[in-house]
Scaffold this motif. Structure first.
Motif: not given
Lengths: 295, 317
Positions: B230-234
């Motif tokens: 999720a952090g990478g997507v953000m």
């Protein structure tokens, strides 16, 4: 963990279904694995398409006058010399200014502030700057250096690019210094060396190839930056090495030429695009192989 | 005696050197904080006249009329968010496929060159994406992709409205597609890095139970890494929000909110880049552009800070 029951972990109630279940699981696996390979293929096709387009259109427009003539009005044989030189000047100066600052910040984070509150804040802010929209850095420098000091200038462009390269150098410097084993540091301190000597002569030297990699990647990044230069060095159609006046740069020239209605300008834009992409990709590959050798 | 004095002097020099060096490092750290603070303050000060003139409705007003000096951020905020979110929807499945391939499927000798190639996508300058998108992708979209979408999805009730209108080639969808390609390497690299951090024992136990590769990914790797993913997507979202040059080339640059994805639009960054040259120093328009910059900064700060928060466990290693 994943909510729905994992078929591999549910006991088989009816042995007759087992082969069908197993076939379905294998089929799902195969479909998703194939789709993943296709996704990778699509990614590579995009890269290949960009490179092929650049080579086809860029080489067609490439000739000696691109490197020997300055930008001229449409219709006359012009080149990109002033834009290339302007870009080189701004990128080199920005690197010379940004690298020492970035190295000091990275050193602070890795050698002095591993567990400090202030260090955490600096690390957080530097990472935000690393991904912050570069156009905003251009607007910031416009407000800070262009408006109060009477107009667009090469120095403002240098400042914007320097701000962009700083967090890149910070990140690699800290990462590389963190890889150095503490026993090495303790050995140097144990010999009675002051800490700054330990950092300069041992830590920096051990991390040198990594830090150079970071700087090269940073140069590759700022060499292609267009948006921040729109508000700072603005661009210039004449030969200019005066840093106090608007200064030409390759990305800005490409931007204005690619959007122009003149065919010969559009072709020059492609030639410039090929030059800049080759430079950026070679810097990247060079930096990576340097790091690979260091390992 | 004299050696003792010399040693003491050397130690003092060491102390002084230490103090100076530590001070320089800390000052440089403080300088980075000043930079971020300076960006926030300067953009806010620059945007203040516009905020004063239009008040809070500036955020949703869709008007942008340089002649009568009425400005609103509604259209460009909408365009920024819609293109970035669409780009994420397009990029995440591709990025996952690439990360899955690079960590589990590809033979080891192939992983490094393919990984490098994907990372090179991130190195290509934004303006090159703009030219490539404008001269190659937009005509392809106009000739093949958009007519196909109109014929196949245009009549579907509900989502059909998204795929209607004349196929210009440029527009919201094309901008989102180019953005997706640009943020793809960032998301893929983050996913690959966190997938690699899953302890092999976990995966081996699942394989030992007879799981297929996909089941190991879905049942072990993804649950273990979902917060970092999720952090990478953000992180990708944050990049997409502020991307300027590529979007400026392909979005069509019109100040209106289209119901169809083929319609032209604009984003905060593209408006600032395009209109800046036509704004006079001290004009309300320039202030409105700086106000837009401030809004973009707040948006990307929130997204990037969230990304970092989600990725912090990975960063601590």
């Amino acid at each position: 963990m994943s909510g729905t029951a994992n078929p591999a972990l549910t006991p088989v109630k009816n042995p007759g279904n087992a082969t069908r279940l197993s076939r379905r699981r294998k089929r799902t696996d195969l479909v998703i694995r194939s789709l993943s390979l296709v996704a990778t293929g699509i990614g590579l096709v995009f890269l290949a398409s960009i490179l092929i387009t650049l080579f086809v259109k860029g080489f067609g427009a490439m000739n000696l006058s691109v490197f020997t003539e300055v930008t001229k009005p449409p219709g006359s044989e012009g080149g990109l010399l002033n834009a290339i030189v302007g870009s080189l000047i701004q990128v080199v100066l920005a690197t010379l200014i940004g690298t020492p600052i970035g190295m000091l910040v990275g050193t602070y984070l890795a050698e002095y502030a591993r567990d400090s509150r202030f260090g955490d804040v600096v690390r957080f802010v530097s990472d935000i700057l690393l991904s912050a929209p570069s156009i905003l850095i251009g607007l910031f420098v416009y407000q800070l250096l262009v408006l109060p000091f009477g107009g667009f200038s090469g120095w403002a462009g240098v400042a914007a690019l320097a701000i962009i390269i700083i967090p890149i150098v910070v990140r690699t410097t800290e990462d590389m210094l963190s890889l150095i084993p503490n026993t090495l540091r303790e050995a140097v301190i144990g010999l009675g060396s002051p800490k700054w000597k330990m950092i300069v002569l041992v830590s920096w030297r051990s991390a040198l190839s990594g830090i150079i990699t970071g700087v090269l990647l940073g140069i590759a990044r700022i060499a292609g930056e267009t948006a921040p230069l729109l508000f700072t060095s603005l661009g210039n159609n004449a030969w200019s090495t005066n840093l106090s006046a608007p200064m030409p740069s390759l990305p800005i020239t490409i931007y204005s030429y690619a959007g122009s209605p003149f065919q010969d300008w559009i072709e020059l834009a492609w030639a410039g695009a090929l030059i800049i992409t080759l430079a950026v990709l070679l810097l990247n590959i060079g930096a990576r192989s340097l790091l690979g050798r260091g390992k | 005696m004299s050696t003792g004095v010399r040693r003491a002097a050397a130690a003092r020099r060491g102390n002084l050197g230490d103090a100076l060096f530590a001070g320089a490092c800390q000052a440089a750290g403080g300088f980075v904080l000043l930079l971020l603070g300076g960006i926030i303050v300067e953009l806010f000060i620059g945007g203040l006249p516009a905020f004063r003139a239009f008040g809070l409705p500036f955020l949703w007003s869709t008007e942008w009329d340089p002649v009568s000096e009425v400005f609103g951020a509604g259209v460009s905020i909408y365009g920024t968010v819609v293109t970035a979110v669409l780009a994420i929807l397009l990029a995440v499945p591709l990025a996952f496929g690439i990360a899955f391939t690079l960590t589990e499927l590809a033979p080891p000798w192939l992983r490094r060159p393919v990984g490098t190639a994907v990372e090179l996508l991130a190195a290509v300058p934004s303006i090159i994406y703009g030219m490539w998108g404008f001269f190659l992708i937009a005509p392809l979209m106009a000739q093949y992709v958009q007519p196909t979408l109109i014929d196949s999805l245009g009549e579907v009730p509900g989502i059909g409205a998204l795929f209607q209108g004349p196929p210009f080639g440029t527009g919201i969808l094309t901008a989102a597609l180019i953005l997706a390609i640009m943020i793809l390497p960032f998301i893929a690299a983050t996913m690959r890095d966190v997938f690699e951090q899953v302890p092999p024992v976990f995966k081996e136990s699942a394989y030992g139970l007879g799981c297929t590769t996909w089941e190991v990914m879905r049942g072990v790797v993804l649950p273990y890494t979902r917060i970092s993913v999720a952090g990478g997507v953000m992180l990708g979202l944050g990049r997409a929000l502020g991307e300027t040059m590529a979007v400026t080339f392909v979005i069509g640059n019109a100040n209106r909110i289209s119901t169809t994805l083929f319609g032209p639009g604009n984003t905060i960054a593209s408006v600032v880049a395009l209109e800046f040259g036509e704004s006079e120093t001290g004009s309300l328009k320039l202030s409105a552009l700086l106000a837009l910059g401030f809004i973009l900064f707040v948006l990307s700060f929130i997204v990037l800070a969230t990304s970092r928060f989600l990725l912090r466990s990975r960063l601590k290693g």
